[in-house]
Design a protein around this motif. Structure first.
Motif, PDB file in Angstrom:
ATOM      1  N   GLU A 360      31.177  87.232  49.673  1.00 17.24           N
ATOM      2  CA  GLU A 360      32.629  87.716  50.042  1.00 17.24           C
ATOM      3  C   GLU A 360      32.750  87.852  51.547  1.00 17.24           C
ATOM      4  O   GLU A 360      33.800  87.209  51.948  1.00 17.24           O
ATOM      5  CB  GLU A 360      32.859  89.037  49.147  1.00 17.24           C
ATOM      6  N   TRP A 361      31.906  88.328  52.000  1.00 19.45           N
ATOM      7  CA  TRP A 361      32.054  88.444  53.619  1.00 19.45           C
ATOM      8  C   TRP A 361      32.185  87.045  54.283  1.00 19.45           C
ATOM      9  O   TRP A 361      32.815  86.707  55.261  1.00 19.45           O
ATOM     10  CB  TRP A 361      30.916  89.174  54.248  1.00 19.45           C
ATOM     11  N   MET A 362      31.114  86.178  53.841  1.00 16.35           N
ATOM     12  CA  MET A 362      31.065  84.981  54.324  1.00 16.35           C
ATOM     13  C   MET A 362      32.519  83.972  54.088  1.00 16.35           C
ATOM     14  O   MET A 362      32.631  83.367  55.245  1.00 16.35           O
ATOM     15  CB  MET A 362      29.707  83.853  53.736  1.00 16.35           C
ATOM     16  N   ALA A 363      32.656  84.154  53.059  1.00 16.85           N
ATOM     17  CA  ALA A 363      34.127  83.655  52.852  1.00 16.85           C
ATOM     18  C   ALA A 363      35.401  84.131  53.687  1.00 16.85           C
ATOM     19  O   ALA A 363      36.172  83.239  54.464  1.00 16.85           O
ATOM     20  CB  ALA A 363      34.473  83.478  51.388  1.00 16.85           C
ATOM     21  N   ASP A 392      28.783  79.622  49.699  1.00 17.32           N
ATOM     22  CA  ASP A 392      29.028  79.227  48.369  1.00 17.32           C
ATOM     23  C   ASP A 392      29.593  77.687  48.693  1.00 17.32           C
ATOM     24  O   ASP A 392      30.800  77.458  49.250  1.00 17.32           O
ATOM     25  CB  ASP A 392      29.889  79.878  47.467  1.00 17.32           C
ATOM     26  N   PRO A 393      28.977  76.626  48.026  1.00 14.05           N
ATOM     27  CA  PRO A 393      29.568  75.233  48.155  1.00 14.05           C
ATOM     28  C   PRO A 393      31.177  75.125  47.552  1.00 14.05           C
ATOM     29  O   PRO A 393      31.737  74.354  48.005  1.00 14.05           O
ATOM     30  CB  PRO A 393      28.431  74.459  47.484  1.00 14.05           C
ATOM     31  N   ALA A 394      31.296  75.990  46.617  1.00 12.19           N
ATOM     32  CA  ALA A 394      32.424  75.951  46.067  1.00 12.19           C
ATOM     33  C   ALA A 394      33.768  75.965  46.908  1.00 12.19           C
ATOM     34  O   ALA A 394      34.866  75.709  46.614  1.00 12.19           O
ATOM     35  CB  ALA A 394      32.649  77.114  44.949  1.00 12.19           C
ATOM     36  N   LEU A 395      33.583  76.797  48.333  1.00 12.93           N
ATOM     37  CA  LEU A 395      34.615  76.817  49.115  1.00 12.93           C
ATOM     38  C   LEU A 395      35.092  75.353  49.594  1.00 12.93           C
ATOM     39  O   LEU A 395      36.065  75.234  50.208  1.00 12.93           O
ATOM     40  CB  LEU A 395      33.863  77.799  50.259  1.00 12.93           C
ATOM     41  N   GLY A 396      34.133  74.389  49.622  1.00  9.21           N
ATOM     42  CA  GLY A 396      34.384  73.210  49.897  1.00  9.21           C
ATOM     43  C   GLY A 396      35.375  72.449  48.721  1.00  9.21           C
ATOM     44  O   GLY A 396      35.689  71.340  48.998  1.00  9.21           O
ATOM     45  N   ALA A 397      35.746  73.027  47.812  1.00  6.01           N
ATOM     46  CA  ALA A 397      36.456  72.218  46.846  1.00  6.01           C
ATOM     47  C   ALA A 397      38.094  72.100  47.193  1.00  6.01           C
ATOM     48  O   ALA A 397      38.588  72.904  48.120  1.00  6.01           O
ATOM     49  CB  ALA A 397      36.702  73.347  45.411  1.00  6.01           C
ATOM     50  N   PRO A 398      38.717  71.068  46.769  1.00  4.24           N
ATOM     51  CA  PRO A 398      39.982  70.654  47.311  1.00  4.24           C
ATOM     52  C   PRO A 398      40.817  72.164  46.884  1.00  4.24           C
ATOM     53  O   PRO A 398      40.838  72.696  45.925  1.00  4.24           O
ATOM     54  CB  PRO A 398      40.369  69.575  46.390  1.00  4.24           C
ATOM     55  N   VAL A 418      31.753  69.912  56.744  1.00  2.85           N
ATOM     56  CA  VAL A 418      30.224  70.081  56.062  1.00  2.85           C
ATOM     57  C   VAL A 418      30.581  70.835  54.684  1.00  2.85           C
ATOM     58  O   VAL A 418      29.861  70.732  53.680  1.00  2.85           O
ATOM     59  CB  VAL A 418      29.516  70.810  56.788  1.00  2.85           C
ATOM     60  N   LEU A 419      31.763  71.769  54.489  1.00  2.00           N
ATOM     61  CA  LEU A 419      31.972  72.477  53.328  1.00  2.00           C
ATOM     62  C   LEU A 419      32.327  71.113  52.077  1.00  2.00           C
ATOM     63  O   LEU A 419      31.799  71.373  51.268  1.00  2.00           O
ATOM     64  CB  LEU A 419      32.987  73.184  53.578  1.00  2.00           C
ATOM     65  N   ARG A 420      33.197  70.171  52.614  1.00  5.51           N
ATOM     66  CA  ARG A 420      33.534  69.242  51.630  1.00  5.51           C
ATOM     67  C   ARG A 420      32.126  68.721  51.204  1.00  5.51           C
ATOM     68  O   ARG A 420      32.173  68.181  50.034  1.00  5.51           O
ATOM     69  CB  ARG A 420      34.363  68.402  52.353  1.00  5.51           C
ATOM     70  N   LEU A 426      26.915  68.792  45.615  1.00 10.15           N
ATOM     71  CA  LEU A 426      26.379  69.341  44.466  1.00 10.15           C
ATOM     72  C   LEU A 426      27.185  68.909  43.105  1.00 10.15           C
ATOM     73  O   LEU A 426      26.605  68.970  42.100  1.00 10.15           O
ATOM     74  CB  LEU A 426      26.540  70.837  44.637  1.00 10.15           C
ATOM     75  N   LYS A 427      28.345  68.564  43.271  1.00  9.58           N
ATOM     76  CA  LYS A 427      29.276  68.251  42.397  1.00  9.58           C
ATOM     77  C   LYS A 427      28.571  66.968  41.693  1.00  9.58           C
ATOM     78  O   LYS A 427      28.597  66.714  40.365  1.00  9.58           O
ATOM     79  CB  LYS A 427      30.652  67.856  42.648  1.00  9.58           C
ATOM     80  N   GLU A 428      28.140  65.830  42.560  1.00 10.05           N
ATOM     81  CA  GLU A 428      27.687  64.634  41.875  1.00 10.05           C
ATOM     82  C   GLU A 428      26.300  65.089  41.158  1.00 10.05           C
ATOM     83  O   GLU A 428      26.200  64.157  40.166  1.00 10.05           O
ATOM     84  CB  GLU A 428      27.426  63.715  43.157  1.00 10.05           C
ATOM     85  N   LEU A 429      25.583  65.884  41.755  1.00  7.99           N
ATOM     86  CA  LEU A 429      24.203  66.154  41.126  1.00  7.99           C
ATOM     87  C   LEU A 429      24.547  66.844  39.707  1.00  7.99           C
ATOM     88  O   LEU A 429      24.083  66.621  38.485  1.00  7.99           O
ATOM     89  CB  LEU A 429      23.460  66.859  41.812  1.00  7.99           C
ATOM     90  N   ASP A 430      25.651  67.717  39.535  1.00  2.51           N
ATOM     91  CA  ASP A 430      25.977  68.520  38.446  1.00  2.51           C
ATOM     92  C   ASP A 430      26.468  67.472  37.241  1.00  2.51           C
ATOM     93  O   ASP A 430      26.274  67.458  36.141  1.00  2.51           O
ATOM     94  CB  ASP A 430      27.198  69.544  38.693  1.00  2.51           C
TER      95      ASP A 430
END
Length: 436
Positions: A360-363, A392-398, A418-420, A426-430
């Motif tokens: 939460e604080w990082m975001a 959280d890498p999810a911060l890089g989502a569109p 970098v976020l993107r 990770l999305k490719e690996l998921d």
């Protein structure tokens, strides 16, 4: 044929104290050493050996190579493999361990054609910090083991741990680290007891012990860490203080909260709400024991020292302290004008958020830096860079994080990039894992 190491050794010792070793290349006549200077002879022989090593020679007899064992793990998709190739080529190389860890977790393996570059990268890391080597070996699977049998530079892939307790009693630093890591994973209490029993005789290994404790940190580790605060080595007690600051409910965290509560308050008047900062006045013995050290100097340097103390206290204070004190979320606290102490507050809170892994604080901190548009002056590029790689890498989502405004500093575009990159990686690996 003389080994390359023979020539290196002769050059280090000096030709006036050591004979130049001969170089014999099969199929090539032994050269007549025309130069009278031994140093020139050594250089000539080194050049000859370099050409021979690069060129190779026709084999007198060749046996077919044994086939690699089949690997049941599926390879990552072409898209994920292409991204790995980009990292091995120098794009965001510090994310390589994250990519490998994600691939191993999902039961995927590295494409065969990328293994030589990956193993070459892994062999260049320190043997006492084996994480990248371990991940490369696991993600490489049976093909990596097969390649390691053909190239001694990659022998770390097939190095077998000593059996049982022998790894701890007789192993080198890397083997002892691996043994302790494995024990920590399957029996945290036994690992902690082994560390306690070995502490007095450990010396430099105490830092390694604390590094192992960082994985799976729990309240049961607190007494050991508290005792480590009294260690003479700055790296040991500093590391112990860092881990205690990460540990929810630790006594160190409570001591830091008591110090910090008097440093910040929110005031409001007709001109609006603002955050008032009152830094600590001095660094006492108790603060030193908790890992805080003053900057040297006095007089005109006193303000810099108080700034440093403020930063150190913030970095070790549980972030819940501020939410409880102000009755606001992280985003709401950061929305209050921070005044001239903004750079120190941002950096201190960022260090605390990364240590405590508080997403939460990082975001909220990343959003503040991107909205402000001045990380190079107000917040520091390095702090933002570290936040981006731990968030959280999810911060890089569109659509989650806004794009920088036109004309914003390059550091902001780099941070968003970098976020993107992490999100796509990770999305490719998921997607590969889901398809499998």
């Amino acid at each position: 044929m003389s080994t390359w190491q023979d020539l290196v050794t002769a050059s280090l010792i000096g030709t006036e104290r050591s004979a130049v070793p001969p170089v014999a290349v099969p199929g090539v006549p032994t050269p007549a050493d025309a130069p009278a200077d031994p140093a020139a002879i050594l250089l000539d022989r080194a050049a000859l050996l370099t050409v021979a090593r690069r060129g190779g020679r026709p084999p007198e007899h060749a046996e077919p190579l044994p086939a690699a064992e089949p690997d049941p793990a599926p390879a990552v998709s072409p898209a994920a493999g292409h991204r790995l190739a980009r990292m091995l080529g120098g794009e965001h190389p510090d994310l390589l361990a994250e990519w490998l860890s994600a691939a191993v977790t999902r039961g995927l393996r590295v494409p065969a054609h990328l293994l030589p570059a990956l193993l070459d990268r892994a062999r260049r890391v320190s043997p006492t910090g084996p994480e990248l080597r371990r991940l490369a070996a696991e993600a490489g699977g049976s093909r990596a083991r097969w390649l390691a049998g053909l190239n001694p530079d990659w022998a770390f892939v097939t190095v077998r741990a000593l059996p049982g307790d022998d790894a701890w009693r007789l192993g080198d630093a890397a083997q002892r680290r691996s043994y302790l890591d494995a024990l920590r994973g399957r029996d945290p209490d036994a690992a902690r007891e082994l560390i306690i029993a070995s502490w007095e005789a450990a010396g430099p290994e105490r830092v390694m012990f604390l590094t192992v404790l960082a994985d799976g940190l729990s309240p049961a580790d607190e007494p050991l860490l508290e005792s480590a605060l009294d260690d003479r080595a700055a790296e040991v007690y500093g590391r112990a203080a860092y881990l205690l600051a990460r540990l929810p409910g630790s006594a160190l965290g409570q001591r830091m909260a008591e110090r910090a509560l008097g440093c910040l308050r929110i005031e409001g008047d007709a001109q609006g709400t603002r955050l008032i900062t009152i830094p600590p006045g001095r660094c006492d013995a108790d603060m030193r024991r908790d890992g805080i050290t003053p900057r040297p100097g006095g007089g005109s340097a006193q303000l810099d020292d108080r700034t440093h103390l403020m930063l150190e206290v913030l970095a070790r204070t549980p972030l819940r302290t501020w939410i409880d004190k102000f009755g606001r979320s992280a985003e709401q606290i950061l929305a209050v004008p921070l005044g001239g102490w903004a750079p120190v507050l941002f950096t201190g809170w960022a260090r605390a958020a990364m240590a405590q892994r508080d997403q939460e604080w990082m975001a909220a901190l990343i959003s503040l830096a991107l909205a402000d548009g001045r990380p190079g002056t107000m917040y520091g590029v390095e702090t933002l860079r570290q936040l981006i790689r731990r968030a959280d890498p999810a911060l890089g989502a569109p659509g989650v994080m806004p794009d920088p405004e036109p004309g914003a500093p390059a550091a902001l575009y780099g941070a968003v990039g970098v976020l993107r990159f992490r999100y796509d990686m990770l999305k490719e690996l998921d997607d590969d894992h889901g398809a499998g």
